[in-house]
Design a protein around this motif. Structure first.
Motif, PDB file in Angstrom:
ATOM      1  N   ALA A  78     -46.711  18.014 -10.530  1.00 21.64           N
ATOM      2  CA  ALA A  78     -46.652  16.710  -9.875  1.00 21.64           C
ATOM      3  C   ALA A  78     -45.256  16.361  -9.353  1.00 21.64           C
ATOM      4  O   ALA A  78     -45.094  15.369  -8.633  1.00 21.64           O
ATOM      5  CB  ALA A  78     -47.108  15.622 -10.854  1.00 21.64           C
ATOM      6  N   SER A  79     -44.253  17.147  -9.699  1.00 16.75           N
ATOM      7  CA  SER A  79     -42.864  16.774  -9.402  1.00 16.75           C
ATOM      8  C   SER A  79     -42.553  16.585  -7.914  1.00 16.75           C
ATOM      9  O   SER A  79     -41.788  15.661  -7.578  1.00 16.75           O
ATOM     10  CB  SER A  79     -41.900  17.800 -10.010  1.00 16.75           C
ATOM     11  OG  SER A  79     -42.151  19.096  -9.512  1.00 16.75           O
ATOM     12  N   PRO A  80     -43.080  17.387  -6.980  1.00 17.51           N
ATOM     13  CA  PRO A  80     -42.738  17.132  -5.567  1.00 17.51           C
ATOM     14  C   PRO A  80     -43.124  15.720  -5.116  1.00 17.51           C
ATOM     15  O   PRO A  80     -42.349  15.043  -4.431  1.00 17.51           O
ATOM     16  CB  PRO A  80     -43.532  18.203  -4.810  1.00 17.51           C
ATOM     17  CG  PRO A  80     -43.702  19.311  -5.799  1.00 17.51           C
ATOM     18  CD  PRO A  80     -43.881  18.627  -7.118  1.00 17.51           C
ATOM     19  N   PHE A  81     -44.308  15.283  -5.514  1.00 12.43           N
ATOM     20  CA  PHE A  81     -44.745  13.946  -5.127  1.00 12.43           C
ATOM     21  C   PHE A  81     -43.908  12.887  -5.838  1.00 12.43           C
ATOM     22  O   PHE A  81     -43.537  11.871  -5.229  1.00 12.43           O
ATOM     23  CB  PHE A  81     -46.227  13.751  -5.454  1.00 12.43           C
ATOM     24  CG  PHE A  81     -46.801  12.455  -4.952  1.00 12.43           C
ATOM     25  CD1 PHE A  81     -47.223  12.336  -3.636  1.00 12.43           C
ATOM     26  CD2 PHE A  81     -46.903  11.352  -5.780  1.00 12.43           C
ATOM     27  CE1 PHE A  81     -47.741  11.134  -3.159  1.00 12.43           C
ATOM     28  CE2 PHE A  81     -47.414  10.149  -5.328  1.00 12.43           C
ATOM     29  CZ  PHE A  81     -47.839  10.043  -4.009  1.00 12.43           C
ATOM     30  N   VAL A  99     -49.251  12.436 -11.667  1.00  8.52           N
ATOM     31  CA  VAL A  99     -49.427  13.299 -12.839  1.00  8.52           C
ATOM     32  C   VAL A  99     -50.888  13.329 -13.268  1.00  8.52           C
ATOM     33  O   VAL A  99     -51.403  14.370 -13.702  1.00  8.52           O
ATOM     34  CB  VAL A  99     -48.515  12.881 -14.013  1.00  8.52           C
ATOM     35  CG1 VAL A  99     -47.060  13.074 -13.655  1.00  8.52           C
ATOM     36  CG2 VAL A  99     -48.786  11.459 -14.487  1.00  8.52           C
ATOM     37  N   ARG A 100     -51.571  12.205 -13.137  1.00 11.12           N
ATOM     38  CA  ARG A 100     -52.984  12.198 -13.512  1.00 11.12           C
ATOM     39  C   ARG A 100     -53.822  13.023 -12.539  1.00 11.12           C
ATOM     40  O   ARG A 100     -54.751  13.727 -12.944  1.00 11.12           O
ATOM     41  CB  ARG A 100     -53.497  10.759 -13.601  1.00 11.12           C
ATOM     42  CG  ARG A 100     -52.968  10.018 -14.834  1.00 11.12           C
ATOM     43  CD  ARG A 100     -53.736   8.751 -15.085  1.00 11.12           C
ATOM     44  NE  ARG A 100     -55.162   9.013 -15.196  1.00 11.12           N
ATOM     45  CZ  ARG A 100     -56.094   8.074 -15.145  1.00 11.12           C
ATOM     46  NH1 ARG A 100     -55.754   6.805 -14.983  1.00 11.12           N
ATOM     47  NH2 ARG A 100     -57.363   8.388 -15.230  1.00 11.12           N
ATOM     48  N   LEU A 101     -53.503  12.944 -11.251  1.00 13.43           N
ATOM     49  CA  LEU A 101     -54.222  13.768 -10.274  1.00 13.43           C
ATOM     50  C   LEU A 101     -53.916  15.247 -10.479  1.00 13.43           C
ATOM     51  O   LEU A 101     -54.802  16.099 -10.324  1.00 13.43           O
ATOM     52  CB  LEU A 101     -53.854  13.334  -8.860  1.00 13.43           C
ATOM     53  CG  LEU A 101     -54.385  11.961  -8.417  1.00 13.43           C
ATOM     54  CD1 LEU A 101     -53.779  11.573  -7.070  1.00 13.43           C
ATOM     55  CD2 LEU A 101     -55.905  11.958  -8.348  1.00 13.43           C
ATOM     56  N   THR A 145     -58.659  13.431 -16.136  1.00  8.76           N
ATOM     57  CA  THR A 145     -57.318  13.107 -15.629  1.00  8.76           C
ATOM     58  C   THR A 145     -56.469  12.399 -16.678  1.00  8.76           C
ATOM     59  O   THR A 145     -55.350  11.972 -16.377  1.00  8.76           O
ATOM     60  CB  THR A 145     -57.412  12.200 -14.390  1.00  8.76           C
ATOM     61  OG1 THR A 145     -57.986  10.941 -14.767  1.00  8.76           O
ATOM     62  CG2 THR A 145     -58.266  12.842 -13.296  1.00  8.76           C
ATOM     63  N   ARG A 146     -56.972  12.258 -17.880  1.00  7.55           N
ATOM     64  CA  ARG A 146     -56.267  11.504 -18.916  1.00  7.55           C
ATOM     65  C   ARG A 146     -55.460  12.449 -19.793  1.00  7.55           C
ATOM     66  O   ARG A 146     -55.989  13.423 -20.320  1.00  7.55           O
ATOM     67  CB  ARG A 146     -57.233  10.669 -19.755  1.00  7.55           C
ATOM     68  CG  ARG A 146     -57.970   9.673 -18.890  1.00  7.55           C
ATOM     69  CD  ARG A 146     -58.423   8.419 -19.607  1.00  7.55           C
ATOM     70  NE  ARG A 146     -58.569   7.327 -18.609  1.00  7.55           N
ATOM     71  CZ  ARG A 146     -57.636   6.462 -18.330  1.00  7.55           C
ATOM     72  NH1 ARG A 146     -56.478   6.511 -18.956  1.00  7.55           N
ATOM     73  NH2 ARG A 146     -57.818   5.526 -17.413  1.00  7.55           N
ATOM     74  N   PRO A 147     -54.155  12.180 -19.953  1.00  5.34           N
ATOM     75  CA  PRO A 147     -53.254  13.135 -20.620  1.00  5.34           C
ATOM     76  C   PRO A 147     -53.417  13.154 -22.142  1.00  5.34           C
ATOM     77  O   PRO A 147     -52.542  12.739 -22.894  1.00  5.34           O
ATOM     78  CB  PRO A 147     -51.862  12.633 -20.205  1.00  5.34           C
ATOM     79  CG  PRO A 147     -52.042  11.169 -19.955  1.00  5.34           C
ATOM     80  CD  PRO A 147     -53.425  11.014 -19.393  1.00  5.34           C
ATOM     81  N   LEU A 148     -54.559  13.626 -22.573  1.00  8.43           N
ATOM     82  CA  LEU A 148     -54.868  13.775 -23.991  1.00  8.43           C
ATOM     83  C   LEU A 148     -54.768  15.242 -24.397  1.00  8.43           C
ATOM     84  O   LEU A 148     -55.088  16.128 -23.604  1.00  8.43           O
ATOM     85  CB  LEU A 148     -56.295  13.289 -24.278  1.00  8.43           C
ATOM     86  CG  LEU A 148     -56.567  11.793 -24.109  1.00  8.43           C
ATOM     87  CD1 LEU A 148     -58.057  11.559 -23.881  1.00  8.43           C
ATOM     88  CD2 LEU A 148     -56.099  11.044 -25.338  1.00  8.43           C
ATOM     89  N   PRO A 149     -54.352  15.532 -25.626  1.00 13.21           N
ATOM     90  CA  PRO A 149     -54.391  16.929 -26.098  1.00 13.21           C
ATOM     91  C   PRO A 149     -55.788  17.531 -25.980  1.00 13.21           C
ATOM     92  O   PRO A 149     -55.939  18.718 -25.667  1.00 13.21           O
ATOM     93  CB  PRO A 149     -53.948  16.817 -27.556  1.00 13.21           C
ATOM     94  CG  PRO A 149     -53.130  15.565 -27.619  1.00 13.21           C
ATOM     95  CD  PRO A 149     -53.760  14.619 -26.639  1.00 13.21           C
ATOM     96  N   ASN A 150     -56.820  16.714 -26.210  1.00 12.30           N
ATOM     97  CA  ASN A 150     -58.197  17.196 -26.098  1.00 12.30           C
ATOM     98  C   ASN A 150     -58.502  17.684 -24.690  1.00 12.30           C
ATOM     99  O   ASN A 150     -59.221  18.669 -24.506  1.00 12.30           O
ATOM    100  CB  ASN A 150     -59.180  16.073 -26.444  1.00 12.30           C
ATOM    101  CG  ASN A 150     -58.828  15.358 -27.719  1.00 12.30           C
ATOM    102  OD1 ASN A 150     -57.974  14.478 -27.698  1.00 12.30           O
ATOM    103  ND2 ASN A 150     -59.446  15.725 -28.823  1.00 12.30           N
ATOM    104  N   ILE A 151     -57.958  16.996 -23.680  1.00 10.51           N
ATOM    105  CA  ILE A 151     -58.238  17.372 -22.290  1.00 10.51           C
ATOM    106  C   ILE A 151     -57.462  18.622 -21.907  1.00 10.51           C
ATOM    107  O   ILE A 151     -57.973  19.494 -21.176  1.00 10.51           O
ATOM    108  CB  ILE A 151     -57.902  16.196 -21.359  1.00 10.51           C
ATOM    109  CG1 ILE A 151     -58.786  14.996 -21.704  1.00 10.51           C
ATOM    110  CG2 ILE A 151     -58.092  16.594 -19.899  1.00 10.51           C
ATOM    111  CD1 ILE A 151     -60.276  15.296 -21.683  1.00 10.51           C
TER     112      ILE A 151
END
Length: 494
Positions: A78-81, A99-101, A145-151
């Motif tokens: 996600a860093s460029p955006f 970051v979510r996308l 799109t949710r930053p969970l360890p499970n995902i």
């Protein structure tokens, strides 16, 4: 060269699932407490870079440590955006979208890999129903799109399922070992029944499987210890500490418990919807699916023994159940002209519509589930005073920090934020905060300027739709009574 119709169809599926996931991101961008470690880590990687001493986890480490590997991967993508939004001086919330996308792209790419193997093994019609079922369910596309360890583990599990259908069993086992060692130690509950089945069916040899998994585990342990020891500033294998806390000490039950049957009577019906009965029917209609469902069913059963239960813990089981359901849906559709099957087809189509309605209702509830994020956004719009050189010092209480606010929600100067914990409510009048975000409606020394509502339940009533949401005030924004310029302005009130 023109794309074939089959290729266009496949990319059409990607577009459909991607657009739904993106819609959820833009409509509900905020995050809750269970996502806080990874979302704060992604923020710090993007904005503080190598200045680890400024990272949030050193001040608020949480109950157990988590790995930075997933956050580093997603932030890099996600860093460029994020750099572009910083240069254009856009609010940091745009970087949260990015970051979510980026995470959604990773997870949906892994799901695409699995889906392609479904087409190769079960046909394009089963693939189509798999996509439809995934699209009309809420949780897979909302959580992807949710930053969970499970995902983060979910992406590796999808790869393992794809390798499983490809009969690349050792690659599948290594993917699950990666997920277990680095992201979620409880994936061992999926590795165990799957590995046992592969041994019993002689799909793998015990010696080769042990050697392959030991080499993979050693490599992944080395990776996580190397990265996370630097980030945590001490020798650390995060998932080993999580395993000790949750399984050995059984401390996870402090966050609530459910009955043994909860996954089967609540979580799976809510997440699968029409696919729940169809997945059971699929086991009887096509015996090929049984070898895939049994280990996953065992995973959910084993997980049911742990008292603390959440739907996200078993989200990795959903693709296999959806595959079984897609097989059943395809069989019903193909036989829809026959007498009994005709009624089954009508019932199935009706359940599809009901499932879509349930998903819309669940989304509406989820949209209202981040009251502090909405409150801070409103404060940023209304609370900024033009040509005022002074800082706006905002205190965010624990409840607000847990229900929608992360560092991505904060604005640049002149805004300043405090998440200091343990301040007695009577102490605030002796502090010089400009604004407070609080769960309390009244605080001495401050005037309530506005409030935001949050989801509180559902209500049945006559008419259409028969179900409506119940919302109650959840977060209150207060202004310091000694700041006359703020107090005398027009506010919505509480």
């Amino acid at each position: 060269m023109a794309l074939s119709s089959n290729s266009m169809q496949v990319y059409g599926y990607d577009l459909l699932l991607g657009l739904i996931a993106a819609f959820y991101v833009f409509m509900a961008p905020y995050t809750k407490v269970e996502e806080s470690f990874n979302v704060q880590a992604m923020h710090d990687i993007l904005y503080h870079r190598h200045h680890i001493e400024q990272y949030d986890h050193l001040e608020f480490p949480g109950v157990v440590p988590r790995t930075f590997i997933g956050s580093i991967l997603v932030s890099t993508l996600a860093s460029p955006f994020a750099i572009a939004t910083s240069l254009l001086q856009f609010p940091k919330l745009y970087s949260l979208y990015s970051v979510r996308l980026a995470l959604g792209f990773i997870i949906l790419s892994s799901l695409r890999f699995f889906r392609i193997q479904i087409r190769k093994n079960f046909g394009s019609q089963v693939e189509a129903f798999f996509v439809i079922l995934t699209a009309i369910q809420f949780h897979t596309l909302f959580y992807c799109t949710r930053p969970l360890p499970n995902i983060l583990a979910f992406g590796l599990v999808n790869l393992a399922y794809g390798y499983w259908l490809q009969r690349r069993f050792y690659a599948g086992l290594n993917s699950l070992v990666f997920a277990t060692i680095v992201f979620r130690c409880d994936i061992v509950l999926l590795v165990s029944p799957l590995g046992l089945e592969l041994l019993l069916t002689r799909s793998v040899s015990l010696r080769k499987a042990v050697i392959s998994c030991v080499i993979a585990a050693s490599s992944f342990i080395g990776l996580t210890v190397m990265v996370d020891s630097v980030m945590w500033r001490r020798m650390s294998w995060p998932e080993l500490e999580v395993f000790w806390f949750n399984s050995v000490l059984n401390r996870s039950s402090e966050w609530g418990t459910h009955a043994f049957h909860w996954y089967f009577t609540s979580a799976l019906p809510r997440s699968l919807l029409v696919a729940y009965p169809l997945s059971v029917l699929g086991l009887f209609l096509d015996r090929r699916i049984r070898i895939y469902v049994i280990p996953v069913l065992s995973f959910v059963t084993l997980y049911s023994k742990l008292p603390h239960k959440e739907l996200r813990f078993i989200i990795s089981a959903l693709p296999i159940f959806n595959l079984s359901a897609a097989i059943a849906a395809s069989r019903i559709y193909n036989n829809r002209k026959k007498s009994l099957w005709k009624y089954l087809n009508i019932a199935m189509l009706g359940l599809f519509l009901i499932s879509l309605g349930c998903t819309i209702l669940t989304f509406m509830a989820s949209y209202e589930n981040y009251p502090s994020g909405h409150a801070l956004k409103t404060l940023h719009k209304m609370g900024h005073l033009e040509h005022n050189p002074n800082e706006f010092w905002v205190h965010i209480d624990t409840f607000s920090a847990m229900n929608g606010i992360s560092h991505f929600c904060e604005n640049h100067e002149p805004w300043r934020y405090s998440k200091e914990e343990g301040i007695p409510i009577q102490e605030f009048q002796r502090r010089n905060f400009t604004y407070l975000l609080s769960e309390h409606a009244q605080i001495n020394g401050y005037k309530c300027l506005l409030s935001t509502t949050g989801f509180s339940g559902t209500r049945l009533h006559a008419g259409f739709p028969p179900i409506s949401l119940v919302k109650k005030p959840k977060v209150y924004v207060h202004g310091n009574v000694y700041n006359e310029e703020i107090i005398h302005r027009s506010w919505p009130g509480c």
